[in-house]
Design an enzyme around this catalytic site. Structure first.
Site, short mmCIF file in Angstrom:
data_model
loop_
_atom_site.label_atom_id
_atom_site.label_comp_id
_atom_site.label_asym_id
_atom_site.label_seq_id
_atom_site.Cartn_x
_atom_site.Cartn_y
_atom_site.Cartn_z
CG HIS A 154 -23.47 -11.74 -32.86
ND1 HIS A 154 -22.61 -10.73 -33.56
CD2 HIS A 154 -23.73 -11.55 -31.82
CE1 HIS A 154 -22.29 -9.75 -32.76
NE2 HIS A 154 -22.94 -10.25 -31.71
CB CYS A 155 -19.96 -16.04 -30.74
SG CYS A 155 -19.51 -16.69 -29.10
#
Length: 448
Positions: free
Chosen positions: A301-302
């Site tokens: 998850h960026c």
């Protein structure tokens, strides 16, 4: 505080059948003395002799109230179960605890035996003196396949309470059987149910100190369930702390301030069931608590893009980080060229002192740009390396948890690595690789 009640009272492997016990793996002729020991040890010839020559009855219990059908069901002797049913054995006969052969079959999860029993009239919802049904016993012993089988094929109630108000989910949570918990949540078992002590399944998972069970229940539940108190006024976190499970208490406490809102007969790996999304996840996928959905070929998850990176957008993300790195590199070159060509007119100090004094903004910009350049270059390099090996950030970080990343000897091995050229070609052309293309056949399913 709630105290743990005794679990189902069945036989143990350490005793002898004549004394209300289970089986010895290598019995001698002196051990098998009646239909009960013959059924427990799976000696069909002896059973035939006792019944057909000696006239022994298959419908009567032994001195402790146990039936031959129960012994054969417990130890998964399908031929003996079938023979007993065909020769007068009462399929719903109950012992002194009111347990039937179906209860005993659930202990070791014999699907073949349960089919014989239920297809010949066994009551799937039969309960013993504690209110335990076959689904409770299966949950207590972690027999997930058996549990799913009787739910799917025979319509067994997957969420009934026993006499203490505990559902199969309570038992699975207490015993720490993660796959059983996932299956029951996948089937929509109610995890907010409180037993006679006011305990929910999460309370029982906290009492046993099982981190994985707590994690599954927390991510599939709501924030309110973390704050439910039992009859003594304890939350799950407080119970864990009271029992000395500091790691579990620490895990549950911070979550109080976080917003959580996390077929046919299925014969795959139960860890692929997502109780939140109600789907069977593909291998290499993962449920993201931030995005609140499962992501195929989950990478990470960026926070830069406030989204997950996975199968459908990894190509776009890689282009993004490449462009970001190139942009910061060009900016750094321009800044250095601008500073380097800055003419020094009349200044008493050095060239460096001149720049710091006259151009603090340019120096600050260059420093920040270099930091971003290094970060971008590191991320680009890491992503390029993973693309070349066809592996994700999540898989590298959790390699020890995923069985499909280990060969039969337990060593790390990536079954999706087809070599540098094919990995890169597939990624550049399609943006992802197909998961059904594996390089070695003994692939096992992923564990989340």
């Amino acid at each position: 505080m709630a105290s743990h009640e005794s679990e189902i009272q069945l036989v143990s492997d350490s005793k002898n059948p004549q004394n209300s016990t289970s089986t010895n793996k290598n019995p001698n002729d002196n051990t098998i003395i009646d239909i009960f020991s013959a059924s427990a040890y799976g000696n069909f010839e002896k059973l035939l002799k006792f019944v057909e020559e000696d006239g022994a009855s298959l419908s009567k219990p032994d001195g402790n109230g146990y039936y031959a059908l129960q012994w054969a069901s417990l130890n998964n002797y399908t031929n003996i179960v079938q023979y007993i049913i065909e020769h007068g054995g009462d399929i719903n006969a109950a012992d002194n605890m009111e347990q039937t052969a179906l209860h005993w079959a659930a202990v070791r999860g014999s699907v073949a035996v349960v089919d014989m029993l239920l297809q010949n009239g066994a009551r799937v919802e039969a309960a013993d003196v504690n209110g335990y049904r076959a689904v409770h016993v299966a949950a207590q012993y972690g027999q997930t396949g058996f549990l799913n089988h009787i739910i799917t094929r025979y319509g067994a109630d997957f969420d009934p309470p026993d006499k203490d108000g505990r559902s199969p989910l309570h038992w699975a949570a207490y015993k720490g059987f993660a796959d059983t918990i996932r299956l029951l949540l996948f089937r929509d078992a109610y995890q907010g149910r409180q037993d006679k002590d006011g305990c929910t399944p999460l309370h029982w998972a906290a009492i046993s100190g099982n981190v994985e069970a707590c994690t599954i229940l927390v991510h599939a539940g709501t924030k309110q369930e973390l704050m439910v108190k039992d009859n003594a006024g304890f939350t799950p976190s407080q119970l864990a702390s009271d029992k000395g499970h500091r790691h579990v208490a620490f895990f549950l406490d911070p979550l109080l301030n976080i917003d959580l809102n996390y077929s046919s007969v299925w014969t795959g790996n139960w860890s692929q069931l997502c109780p939140t999304c109600k789907i069977i996840r593909p291998v290499r996928s993962k449920h993201c608590p931030s995005c609140k959905h499962c992501v195929e070929q989950f990478d990470h998850h960026c926070p830069w893009i406030s989204n997950c990176v996975g199968k459908r957008n990894k190509w776009d993300f890689f282009v993004f980080v490449c462009m970001a790195t190139l942009s910061t590199f060009i900016a750094a070159v321009v800044a250095v060229q601008r500073i380097w060509t800055e003419p020094v007119l009349s200044f008493a100090g050095t060239w460096t002192q001149h720049l710091v004094t006259q151009h603090p903004g340019a120096i600050t910009f260059l420093v920040l740009d270099v930091v971003l350049l290094l970060a971008g270059a590191a991320l680009t390099t890491a992503q390029a390396s993973q693309i070349a090996r066809n592996i994700t950030t999540n898989e590298l970080a959790n390699a020890a948890r995923y069985t499909y990343l280990r060969d039969p000897e337990g060593r790390f091995r990536n079954p999706y690595n087809h070599g540098f050229r094919k990995n890169c070609t597939d990624f550049l052309i399609r943006g992802y690789s197909e998961d059904d293309e594996i390089t070695w056949p003994s692939l096992q399913q992923a564990t989340h």
